[in-house]
Design a protein around this motif. Sequence first.
Motif, PDB file in Angstrom:
ATOM      1  N   VAL A 121       6.481 -27.523   9.989  1.00 53.34           N
ATOM      2  CA  VAL A 121       7.893 -27.886  10.766  1.00 53.34           C
ATOM      3  C   VAL A 121       7.100 -29.018  11.994  1.00 53.34           C
ATOM      4  CG1 VAL A 121       9.436 -27.141  12.504  1.00 53.34           C
ATOM      5  CG2 VAL A 121       8.542 -25.525   9.852  1.00 53.34           C
ATOM      6  N   ILE A 122       8.042 -29.981  12.306  1.00 52.09           N
ATOM      7  CA  ILE A 122       7.421 -30.899  13.307  1.00 52.09           C
ATOM      8  C   ILE A 122       8.936 -30.907  14.949  1.00 52.09           C
ATOM      9  CG2 ILE A 122       6.493 -32.702  14.067  1.00 52.09           C
ATOM     10  CD1 ILE A 122       5.694 -33.762  11.617  1.00 52.09           C
ATOM     11  N   VAL A 123       8.530 -31.200  15.804  1.00 55.45           N
ATOM     12  CA  VAL A 123       8.861 -30.475  16.954  1.00 55.45           C
ATOM     13  C   VAL A 123       8.825 -31.442  18.071  1.00 55.45           C
ATOM     14  CG1 VAL A 123      10.674 -29.386  18.607  1.00 55.45           C
ATOM     15  CG2 VAL A 123       9.670 -28.471  16.869  1.00 55.45           C
ATOM     16  N   ASN A 124       9.535 -32.670  17.602  1.00 54.16           N
ATOM     17  CA  ASN A 124       9.372 -34.118  18.939  1.00 54.16           C
ATOM     18  C   ASN A 124       9.613 -33.605  19.785  1.00 54.16           C
ATOM     19  OD1 ASN A 124       7.380 -35.456  17.129  1.00 54.16           O
ATOM     20  ND2 ASN A 124       9.470 -36.588  16.095  1.00 54.16           N
ATOM     21  N   ILE A 125       9.502 -33.517  21.346  1.00 55.16           N
ATOM     22  CA  ILE A 125      10.855 -33.037  22.091  1.00 55.16           C
ATOM     23  C   ILE A 125      11.126 -34.412  22.695  1.00 55.16           C
ATOM     24  CG2 ILE A 125      10.265 -32.290  24.812  1.00 55.16           C
ATOM     25  CD1 ILE A 125      10.365 -30.096  22.474  1.00 55.16           C
ATOM     26  N   THR A 126      12.429 -34.966  22.682  1.00 53.26           N
ATOM     27  CA  THR A 126      12.951 -35.477  22.785  1.00 53.26           C
ATOM     28  C   THR A 126      13.537 -35.934  24.853  1.00 53.26           C
ATOM     29  OG1 THR A 126      14.185 -37.771  22.676  1.00 53.26           O
ATOM     30  CG2 THR A 126      15.019 -35.228  22.128  1.00 53.26           C
ATOM     31  N   SER A 127      14.579 -36.351  24.931  1.00 52.98           N
ATOM     32  CA  SER A 127      15.355 -36.858  26.114  1.00 52.98           C
ATOM     33  C   SER A 127      17.086 -37.383  25.931  1.00 52.98           C
ATOM     34  CB  SER A 127      14.226 -37.377  27.593  1.00 52.98           C
ATOM     35  OG  SER A 127      15.420 -37.499  28.495  1.00 52.98           O
ATOM     36  N   GLY A 128      17.500 -37.047  26.690  1.00 54.97           N
ATOM     37  CA  GLY A 128      18.544 -37.277  27.409  1.00 54.97           C
ATOM     38  C   GLY A 128      18.591 -38.988  27.409  1.00 54.97           C
ATOM     39  N   ALA A 129      17.028 -39.662  28.472  1.00 57.20           N
ATOM     40  CA  ALA A 129      16.942 -40.908  28.630  1.00 57.20           C
ATOM     41  C   ALA A 129      17.179 -41.628  27.254  1.00 57.20           C
ATOM     42  CB  ALA A 129      15.386 -40.898  28.976  1.00 57.20           C
TER      43      ALA A 129
ATOM     44  N   ALA B  77      12.959 -44.374  20.295  1.00 59.69           N
ATOM     45  CA  ALA B  77      12.271 -44.829  19.201  1.00 59.69           C
ATOM     46  C   ALA B  77      12.036 -43.911  18.450  1.00 59.69           C
ATOM     47  CB  ALA B  77      10.933 -45.558  19.499  1.00 59.69           C
ATOM     48  N   LEU B  78      11.351 -42.867  18.935  1.00 59.50           N
ATOM     49  CA  LEU B  78      10.664 -41.144  18.594  1.00 59.50           C
ATOM     50  C   LEU B  78      11.808 -40.643  17.902  1.00 59.50           C
ATOM     51  CD1 LEU B  78       8.123 -39.360  18.158  1.00 59.50           C
ATOM     52  CD2 LEU B  78       8.722 -38.550  20.223  1.00 59.50           C
ATOM     53  N   ASN B  79      12.786 -41.205  17.970  1.00 60.28           N
ATOM     54  CA  ASN B  79      14.288 -40.129  17.578  1.00 60.28           C
ATOM     55  C   ASN B  79      14.395 -40.619  16.300  1.00 60.28           C
ATOM     56  OD1 ASN B  79      14.775 -38.416  20.031  1.00 60.28           O
ATOM     57  ND2 ASN B  79      16.404 -39.048  20.698  1.00 60.28           N
TER      58      ASN B  79
ATOM     59  N   SER C 211      13.985 -33.008  16.593  1.00 66.77           N
ATOM     60  CA  SER C 211      13.772 -33.273  17.676  1.00 66.77           C
ATOM     61  C   SER C 211      14.538 -32.406  18.185  1.00 66.77           C
ATOM     62  CB  SER C 211      14.763 -34.927  17.559  1.00 66.77           C
ATOM     63  OG  SER C 211      14.071 -35.666  17.353  1.00 66.77           O
ATOM     64  N   TYR C 212      13.961 -31.923  19.892  1.00 61.65           N
ATOM     65  CA  TYR C 212      14.651 -30.872  20.673  1.00 61.65           C
ATOM     66  C   TYR C 212      14.617 -31.992  21.948  1.00 61.65           C
ATOM     67  CZ  TYR C 212      14.557 -26.892  23.574  1.00 61.65           C
ATOM     68  OH  TYR C 212      14.910 -25.616  24.318  1.00 61.65           O
ATOM     69  N   SER C 213      16.236 -31.664  22.528  1.00 59.79           N
ATOM     70  CA  SER C 213      15.949 -32.453  23.760  1.00 59.79           C
ATOM     71  C   SER C 213      16.044 -30.885  25.250  1.00 59.79           C
ATOM     72  CB  SER C 213      17.569 -33.184  24.119  1.00 59.79           C
ATOM     73  OG  SER C 213      17.828 -33.139  25.446  1.00 59.79           O
ATOM     74  N   PRO C 214      15.177 -30.473  26.169  1.00 59.20           N
ATOM     75  CA  PRO C 214      15.171 -30.186  26.380  1.00 59.20           C
ATOM     76  C   PRO C 214      15.793 -29.578  27.971  1.00 59.20           C
ATOM     77  CG  PRO C 214      13.353 -30.928  27.320  1.00 59.20           C
ATOM     78  CD  PRO C 214      14.095 -31.965  26.075  1.00 59.20           C
TER      79      PRO C 214
ATOM     80  N   LEU D  29      18.867 -32.994  15.906  1.00 62.62           N
ATOM     81  CA  LEU D  29      18.317 -32.819  17.735  1.00 62.62           C
ATOM     82  C   LEU D  29      19.067 -31.766  17.621  1.00 62.62           C
ATOM     83  CD1 LEU D  29      18.549 -35.859  19.559  1.00 62.62           C
ATOM     84  CD2 LEU D  29      18.229 -33.979  20.015  1.00 62.62           C
ATOM     85  N   TYR D  30      18.373 -30.866  18.205  1.00 65.36           N
ATOM     86  CA  TYR D  30      18.353 -29.821  18.824  1.00 65.36           C
ATOM     87  C   TYR D  30      18.601 -29.438  19.891  1.00 65.36           C
ATOM     88  CZ  TYR D  30      17.781 -27.268  13.856  1.00 65.36           C
ATOM     89  OH  TYR D  30      18.314 -27.026  13.092  1.00 65.36           O
ATOM     90  N   HIS D  31      19.508 -29.843  21.017  1.00 65.48           N
ATOM     91  CA  HIS D  31      19.904 -29.913  22.740  1.00 65.48           C
ATOM     92  C   HIS D  31      20.036 -28.175  22.856  1.00 65.48           C
ATOM     93  CE1 HIS D  31      21.052 -31.067  26.145  1.00 65.48           C
ATOM     94  NE2 HIS D  31      20.587 -31.605  25.992  1.00 65.48           N
ATOM     95  N   VAL D  32      19.268 -27.996  24.036  1.00 64.66           N
ATOM     96  CA  VAL D  32      18.969 -26.864  25.228  1.00 64.66           C
ATOM     97  C   VAL D  32      20.919 -26.241  25.505  1.00 64.66           C
ATOM     98  CG1 VAL D  32      18.266 -27.733  27.005  1.00 64.66           C
ATOM     99  CG2 VAL D  32      18.032 -25.021  26.247  1.00 64.66           C
ATOM    100  N   ASN D  33      21.245 -27.523  25.420  1.00 63.39           N
ATOM    101  CA  ASN D  33      22.959 -26.554  25.748  1.00 63.39           C
ATOM    102  C   ASN D  33      23.787 -26.584  25.362  1.00 63.39           C
ATOM    103  OD1 ASN D  33      21.946 -28.252  28.586  1.00 63.39           O
ATOM    104  ND2 ASN D  33      22.632 -30.155  28.210  1.00 63.39           N
ATOM    105  N   ASP D  34      23.662 -27.003  23.767  1.00 58.32           N
ATOM    106  CA  ASP D  34      24.338 -25.798  22.698  1.00 58.32           C
ATOM    107  C   ASP D  34      23.949 -24.433  22.569  1.00 58.32           C
ATOM    108  OD1 ASP D  34      24.934 -28.129  21.888  1.00 58.32           O
ATOM    109  OD2 ASP D  34      23.582 -28.840  20.904  1.00 58.32           O
ATOM    110  N   TYR D  35      22.925 -24.297  23.755  1.00 59.14           N
ATOM    111  CA  TYR D  35      22.308 -22.916  23.358  1.00 59.14           C
ATOM    112  C   TYR D  35      22.141 -21.685  25.108  1.00 59.14           C
ATOM    113  CZ  TYR D  35      20.044 -23.161  19.078  1.00 59.14           C
ATOM    114  OH  TYR D  35      20.416 -23.932  17.465  1.00 59.14           O
ATOM    115  N   LEU D  36      22.334 -22.710  26.238  1.00 61.00           N
ATOM    116  CA  LEU D  36      22.464 -22.269  27.610  1.00 61.00           C
ATOM    117  C   LEU D  36      23.902 -22.758  28.215  1.00 61.00           C
ATOM    118  CD1 LEU D  36      18.986 -21.975  28.429  1.00 61.00           C
ATOM    119  CD2 LEU D  36      20.075 -19.989  27.457  1.00 61.00           C
TER     120      LEU D  36
END
Length: 246
Positions: free
Chosen positions: A128-136, A153-155, A174-177, A235-242
């Motif tokens: 299981v690979i998680v690439n940390i991404t950004s709203g940028a 590009a990573l997304n 992907s995970y957007s923090p 793409l999992y986003h932290v805002n969907d959980y907090l």
Amino acid sequence: MIKAMVTGGSKGLGAAIVSHFIDREIDVTDVSRSGNSSLKGNRYYHHQQVDMTSLSESLHFLRSWTEEQEELTKLYLIQNAGTVQPMETVGSMDPSAIETAIALNYTAPAAWANLAFRLADEKNFELVIVNITSGAADKPNHGWSVYGSTKAALNLFTETAALEQGEEGHTIISYSPSIMDTGMQEEIRSTDASSFASVKTFQQYKEQGKLRKPEEVGGVLVKVLLEETLVNGKLYHVNDYLPSTK
């Protein structure tokens, strides 16, 4: 045996993710230059000093580490190492800073995923690979041409790799923090407005208490990984959980 590996796991979000894996009694390797002194000595924590901007060095480590694992059944590979530099307008950037950012933000995680897929097949373990991404990655930001474009590009790499794997292959997401109170945020807040036009907005995030703690954000990711059925390529986003900080 289930294990985890976190690049850039010595501080910020990376360190938080490492700590949450340890809390779940999962053996975790922090791949970074400095390591985390507060975790050294913990039976579940291991540090490996690796320069992630050196592709030959980092790939050699990944292959060597994997070949040494005799009872590995599942690996969570969290590709967190990255840089927001150069924060500067096009025409004013140092070419070497552009090269470093591309190597760290895109080339390394893409090459690591490529090798990890192959090694997982050779060693027959679940990956299981998680690439940390950004709203940028979603829109242009003054001064962030390199940071935003490498994350974008990573997304797309993540989505494409997942498409190729399908539902039965290796998992890559992907995970957007979102915005957190980290060293990277300190870098952003200290930038001159001529280089990054939104610096005042980011200073206000800190002043108004809108920055989440990395421990909270890292906890969401580890909980998702260990307790949810993952959707390949999502793409999992932290805002969907907090709750929103705005």
